[in-house]
Design an enzyme around this catalytic site. Sequence first.
Site, PDB file in Angstrom:
ATOM      1  N   ASP A  85       0.850  -1.187   0.000  1.00 36.38           N
ATOM      2  CA  ASP A  85       0.000   0.000   0.000  1.00 36.38           C
ATOM      3  C   ASP A  85       0.886   1.237   0.000  1.00 36.38           C
ATOM      4  O   ASP A  85       2.101   1.162   0.167  1.00 36.38           O
ATOM      5  CB  ASP A  85      -0.951   0.011   1.205  1.00 36.38           C
ATOM      6  CG  ASP A  85      -0.248  -0.372   2.500  1.00 36.38           C
ATOM      7  OD1 ASP A  85       0.900   0.075   2.711  1.00 36.38           O
ATOM      8  OD2 ASP A  85      -0.834  -1.123   3.295  1.00 36.38           O
ATOM      9  N   ASP A  87       1.352   5.111   1.618  1.00 32.87           N
ATOM     10  CA  ASP A  87       0.988   6.033   2.684  1.00 32.87           C
ATOM     11  C   ASP A  87       1.510   7.426   2.358  1.00 32.87           C
ATOM     12  O   ASP A  87       2.661   7.594   1.926  1.00 32.87           O
ATOM     13  CB  ASP A  87       1.570   5.571   4.024  1.00 32.87           C
ATOM     14  CG  ASP A  87       0.968   4.247   4.482  1.00 32.87           C
ATOM     15  OD1 ASP A  87      -0.177   3.966   4.085  1.00 32.87           O
ATOM     16  OD2 ASP A  87       1.645   3.506   5.212  1.00 32.87           O
ATOM     17  N   ASP A 164       9.743   4.731  13.597  1.00 29.13           N
ATOM     18  CA  ASP A 164      10.475   3.707  14.329  1.00 29.13           C
ATOM     19  C   ASP A 164      11.861   3.410  13.769  1.00 29.13           C
ATOM     20  O   ASP A 164      12.869   3.613  14.455  1.00 29.13           O
ATOM     21  CB  ASP A 164       9.643   2.421  14.423  1.00 29.13           C
ATOM     22  CG  ASP A 164       9.035   2.007  13.089  1.00 29.13           C
ATOM     23  OD1 ASP A 164       9.438   2.561  12.045  1.00 29.13           O
ATOM     24  OD2 ASP A 164       8.165   1.120  13.085  1.00 29.13           O
TER      25      ASP A 164
END
Length: 467
Positions: A85, A87, A164
């Site tokens: 996907d 983002d 992260d």
Amino acid sequence: MKTILNFFKKIIKPVLSRVEASARNEAEPVDARVKIYSRAEHNISRAQISEHALKVLYRLQKEGFDAYLVGGCVRDLLLGREPKDFDVVTNADPDQVRKVFRNCRLIGRRFRLAHVHFGREIIEVATFRGAGEEQNDKQVLNKEGRLLRDNVYGTIEEDVWRRDFTVNALYYNIKDFSVVDYVGGMADHKTGTLKLIGDPEMRFREDPVRMLRAVRFAVKLGFKLDSACEKAIHNDVQLLASIPSARLYDEALKLFLSGYALQTFEMLRHYGLFQVLFPSTENSLAVEDSGFPRLLLIKALENSDKRIAEGKTVTAYFLLAAFLWEPVRMLAKEKMAQGEVEFVAYQDAASEVIARQIRSTALPRHISMAMREVWNMQPKFKARIGSKPSRLIGHPRFRAGYDFLVLRAETGGADPELAEWWTKYQNASENEQRKMTQPPRNAQSNKPGRKRSYPRKGKDSSPKTES
């Protein structure tokens, strides 16, 4: 007084927060100097990007907002992979995004997100996350320091420090098709290193699930974990116990249903994380006999990875049944030694093992019920005489139960002859199935028996009496 407080909240406090965040970032052992890689310096092409993602990027830019691709999609494009996907991140807040796109829905409580719908494809649009304060009305932490709600917005310079891993913190700028790198992510791509942004101990304390994500990404990308990250995982394993079991179940599915289950299993055990997810299974592995149950688990994981590679479906309940089979079998054996009937022993053992497992990973009811059906079917495969086989083959989960029997037979947990019989039985014709389920002929029945005497016709067979 009220005016002064409002001024402090709107102007002074955010400035102080950014100064503190900047100081914290400068103290962290990561190169914070931004590097911009031009189109000629990377391999990302717009032809590889979803047309709907491009529409969102260009529309936001047209409305005067900054818009970037970020995260896993940029990482995968750089690796030459097709992203699952796309983002988007922007300086527009969620309400502004909703005004730009009529086909937009806002979701999320911990962090508000905009989902722009294009039929089945959804482009997720997030607002730059800010550094935030230790505690305010938009950002909530628990006593361990874990983020519970986070709706603090900021700039791209702040947003990067809230991500992260360095390889997940690269921004593709639609304005000039460049890749923006604040944390040395491009260099880590080249060396195949998975490195946390900031202090690993603090980042794992914010969200312990990052330890599982580290393993999942390392296996999926073929990267090695940074030494500081490895050390922090060994030290912070116990933090996962504070995560809701429902969330750990979702993470377990991502870990084992992504096509890299066997490698993931080995790495989780190496870092002591598997015992948090499946404590009963880990305990059974500690007393394995001649490689079993380890062989059954490895075979189940290999089969799962192979099916995914071939584009076939994989059922979560079957793999989870394999994970917990040995604890069920061991407990059922104990119950049978105490006098319980085999079938009842397996039912009771399944209930107890699932009840314990739910405390670690909250198995949904439909998953646990399917697991129980597969387990409860195993003793029934021993019955091969009469009508029982035909009834069992009509069970809705017969195929899963049969596959599980074959798995056990291949790894030393069941009689191979039994699995072969059921393979032949289910493929046989009705006549052949009837013959296969007939009781064996008794040798005594073949011997000639004593003939029964009958009275001759026409003769009085009534007993004679003296007159």
